[in-house]
Design an enzyme around this catalytic site. Structure first.
Site, short mmCIF file in Angstrom:
data_model
loop_
_atom_site.label_atom_id
_atom_site.label_comp_id
_atom_site.label_asym_id
_atom_site.label_seq_id
_atom_site.Cartn_x
_atom_site.Cartn_y
_atom_site.Cartn_z
N SER A 34 -18.06 15.22 -17.07
CA SER A 34 -17.81 16.64 -16.80
C SER A 34 -16.39 16.91 -16.33
CB SER A 34 -18.83 17.18 -15.78
OG SER A 34 -20.15 16.99 -16.25
N ARG A 35 -15.47 16.04 -16.70
CA ARG A 35 -14.05 16.19 -16.35
C ARG A 35 -13.78 16.07 -14.85
NH1 ARG A 35 -14.06 15.09 -20.93
NH2 ARG A 35 -12.95 16.12 -22.64
N LEU A 36 -14.73 15.54 -14.10
CA LEU A 36 -14.53 15.33 -12.66
C LEU A 36 -13.99 13.90 -12.45
CD1 LEU A 36 -17.67 17.16 -11.24
CD2 LEU A 36 -15.30 17.97 -11.34
N ARG A 71 -14.90 14.35 -25.53
CA ARG A 71 -15.82 13.26 -25.24
C ARG A 71 -16.05 13.23 -23.74
NH1 ARG A 71 -12.52 7.57 -25.76
NH2 ARG A 71 -14.30 6.84 -24.54
#
Length: 215
Positions: free
Chosen positions: A193-195, A10
């Site tokens: 974006s996993r940042l 997600r």
């Protein structure tokens, strides 16, 4: 399984965490996030549930889910059987770590430090507000020890009920609280974006130092 593990993901878009939102010391931010978790997370999620990691005398790590039961400026308190596996591990190595995860808020908090036993007065005060069944269970269960089957546990519980038929169960000497005194607290806010945002507080010479970590 209809969906592969590689495809399960997600994107976190709910919020961000900037230095401007973060106080100089971490307890105020934890109190804020915890209050928001209590107000936001829906059952069966328990806002005070956390993973506790310990290490045994041989260096093997262990992890399980517990409930936070007290929080003040001294640290984070939970209760257990002192003779349990986790109790023995903490006796051998007082270093421990906690992780809280609040999926509805897309947040987690990691806490590292050393544990100390709370006073018998503190343990007894919490023990007395537990439901009767939980108090009887603390006496009945030889936590982490091998037992024959469920019937054996039920028999131990019935024997305990009989023992305290005419008196309220008091706090056992083998049961009580541990306080994790934090040396590091990291706040993690999910981002796209996993940042992710990661603000890390570390105790140095009695003062909290804050820094941002790359995701």
């Amino acid at each position: 399984m209809n969906q592969s593990l590689a495809d399960m993901r997600r994107d976190y878009t709910r919020d961000g965490l900037s230095e401007a939102q973060a106080p100089a010391e971490p307890f105020a931010l934890f109190h804020q996030w915890f209050a928001e978790a209590v107000a936001t997370e829906q059952p069966p999620v328990e806002a005070n549930a956390m993973m506790l990691a310990t290490v045994d005398a041989g260096g093997q790590p262990h992890c399980r889910v517990l409930l936070l039961k007290a929080l003040d400026a001294r640290g984070f308190t939970f209760f257990t059987n002192y003779d349990s596996d986790k109790g023995c591990q903490l006796q051998a190595n007082p270093a421990a770590a906690m992780t809280f995860f609040w999926p509805g808020l897309e947040r987690q908090v990691r806490i590292e430090g050393r544990v100390e036993r709370v006073t018998p007065v503190e343990s007894d005060a919490y023990f007395q507000v537990r439901p009767l069944g939980s108090r009887l269970g603390a006496w009945a269960s030889p936590q982490s020890r091998v037992i024959a089957d469920r019937a054996a546990l039920e028999q131990l519980l019935e024997q305990t009920r009989q023992r305290f038929m005419d008196s309220a169960p008091h706090c056992p000497e083998h049961w009580g609280g541990y306080r994790l005194v934090p040396e590091r607290i990291e706040f993690w806010q999910g981002r796209p974006s996993r940042l992710h945002d990661r603000l890390d507080y570390r105790l140095q010479d009695g003062h909290w130092q804050r820094q941002r970590l790359a995701p």
